[in-house]
Design an enzyme around this catalytic site. Structure first.
Site, PDB file in Angstrom:
ATOM      1  N   ASN A 106      -2.394  74.374  77.359  1.00  0.00           N
ATOM      2  CA  ASN A 106      -3.089  73.289  76.678  1.00  0.00           C
ATOM      3  C   ASN A 106      -2.551  73.172  75.257  1.00  0.00           C
ATOM      4  O   ASN A 106      -2.196  74.184  74.646  1.00  0.00           O
ATOM      5  CB  ASN A 106      -4.592  73.618  76.621  1.00  0.00           C
ATOM      6  CG  ASN A 106      -5.407  72.566  75.884  1.00  0.00           C
ATOM      7  OD1 ASN A 106      -5.283  71.373  76.149  1.00  0.00           O
ATOM      8  ND2 ASN A 106      -6.235  73.013  74.954  1.00  0.00           N
ATOM      9  N   HIS A 108      -3.705  72.045  71.492  1.00  0.00           N
ATOM     10  CA  HIS A 108      -4.953  71.863  70.747  1.00  0.00           C
ATOM     11  C   HIS A 108      -4.610  71.616  69.279  1.00  0.00           C
ATOM     12  O   HIS A 108      -3.791  72.334  68.700  1.00  0.00           O
ATOM     13  CB  HIS A 108      -5.821  73.120  70.890  1.00  0.00           C
ATOM     14  CG  HIS A 108      -7.138  72.987  70.176  1.00  0.00           C
ATOM     15  ND1 HIS A 108      -8.181  72.244  70.687  1.00  0.00           N
ATOM     16  CD2 HIS A 108      -7.552  73.467  68.979  1.00  0.00           C
ATOM     17  CE1 HIS A 108      -9.196  72.296  69.825  1.00  0.00           C
ATOM     18  NE2 HIS A 108      -8.842  73.023  68.788  1.00  0.00           N
ATOM     19  N   SER A 135      -1.692  74.189  68.135  1.00  0.00           N
ATOM     20  CA  SER A 135      -1.383  75.385  68.922  1.00  0.00           C
ATOM     21  C   SER A 135      -1.174  74.999  70.378  1.00  0.00           C
ATOM     22  O   SER A 135      -1.825  74.085  70.883  1.00  0.00           O
ATOM     23  CB  SER A 135      -2.551  76.385  68.883  1.00  0.00           C
ATOM     24  OG  SER A 135      -2.940  76.704  67.569  1.00  0.00           O
ATOM     25  N   ASP A 144     -10.632  76.813  74.462  1.00  0.00           N
ATOM     26  CA  ASP A 144      -9.578  76.889  73.433  1.00  0.00           C
ATOM     27  C   ASP A 144      -9.356  78.339  72.986  1.00  0.00           C
ATOM     28  O   ASP A 144      -8.979  78.583  71.832  1.00  0.00           O
ATOM     29  CB  ASP A 144      -9.922  76.005  72.231  1.00  0.00           C
ATOM     30  CG  ASP A 144     -10.072  74.537  72.621  1.00  0.00           C
ATOM     31  OD1 ASP A 144      -9.355  74.087  73.526  1.00  0.00           O
ATOM     32  OD2 ASP A 144     -10.909  73.847  72.016  1.00  0.00           O
TER      33      ASP A 144
END
Ligand code: GAR
Length: 209
Positions: A106, A108, A135, A144
């Site tokens: 992911n 973020h 990130s 997260d």
């Protein structure tokens, strides 16, 4: 490497991935794009690039678990080696996270572990931090909170508002995400730290890209 992309919004990070592939910086096949929002720009970008685009709106399912199950079954059908969440804005349930452990990343918009969740740019401004950024991390059950692969730093300016800061962070995201996907696609991430991909432990020092 076969890549599936999950995206809820305009899709500029998907476009950056496709640009990296076109420029020879990413050796990967994009086998499907999936969204919870039928109107997502990311789906248009995918279709224009000849990538199968699928919309699965949550309201068509009884509950969160049923939506997750349908979405991630559709994702599994395209047999991805890696799932890239590029602006996918829904929480991903534990079952899907476990199903794709170590194979889902992911992006973020903060320097994790700072500012998990939403409104990251405004929160960074409110705290008057001098440095903000983005990130890329592995997805785990912690929101997260998975192992960070790499980060990009952006200096905060005195006259920044959330929109200006977001734009500069986004420009860095467009380099950071393709670089991280290329690290994985080329098998280089495992050389940097086997533990990241294999047992999910946190890198002691995320890469700066
Ligand atoms: C990006 O800034 C990404 O970091 C963020 O959404 C934006 C998507 O932009 N993701 C999250 O906030 C995830 N919690 P895009 O649709 O133009 O790629």
């Amino acid at each position: 490497m076969r890549i599936a992309v999950l995206a809820s919004g305009r899709g500029s990070n998907l476009r950056a991935l496709l640009d990296a592939r076109a420029a020879g910086r990413l050796d990967a096949a994009f086998v499907g794009t999936f969204s919870d929002r039928p109107g997502a720009g990311a789906l248009e970008i995918a279709r224009a690039a000849g990538i199968p685009a699928h919309a699965l709106p949550p309201r068509a399912y009884a509950d969160r678990a049923a939506h997750d199950e349908a979405l991630f079954s559709a994702v599994a059908d395209v047999q991805p080696d890696l799932i890239v969440c590029a602006g996918y804005m829904r929480l991903i349930g534990d079952a899907a996270v476990a199903r794709f452990a170590g194979r889902m990343i992911n992006i973020h918009p903060s320097l994790l572990p700072a500012y998990r969740g939403l409104h990251t740019h405004q929160r960074a401004l409110d705290d008057r931090v001098p440095v903000h950024g983005a990130s890329v991390h592995y997805v785990t059950a912690a929101l997260d909170g998975g192992p960070v692969i790499a980060q990009a730093e952006v200096a905060v300016r005195a006259d920044d508002d959330a929109e200006r800061l977001a734009a500069r962070v986004l420009a860095r995201e467009h380099r950071l995400l393709p670089a991280c996907v290329a690290l994985i696609a080329d098998g280089r991430l495992r050389q940097l730290d086997d533990a990241v991909a294999l047992d999910g432990t946190r890198l002691t020092r995320p890469l700066r890209l």
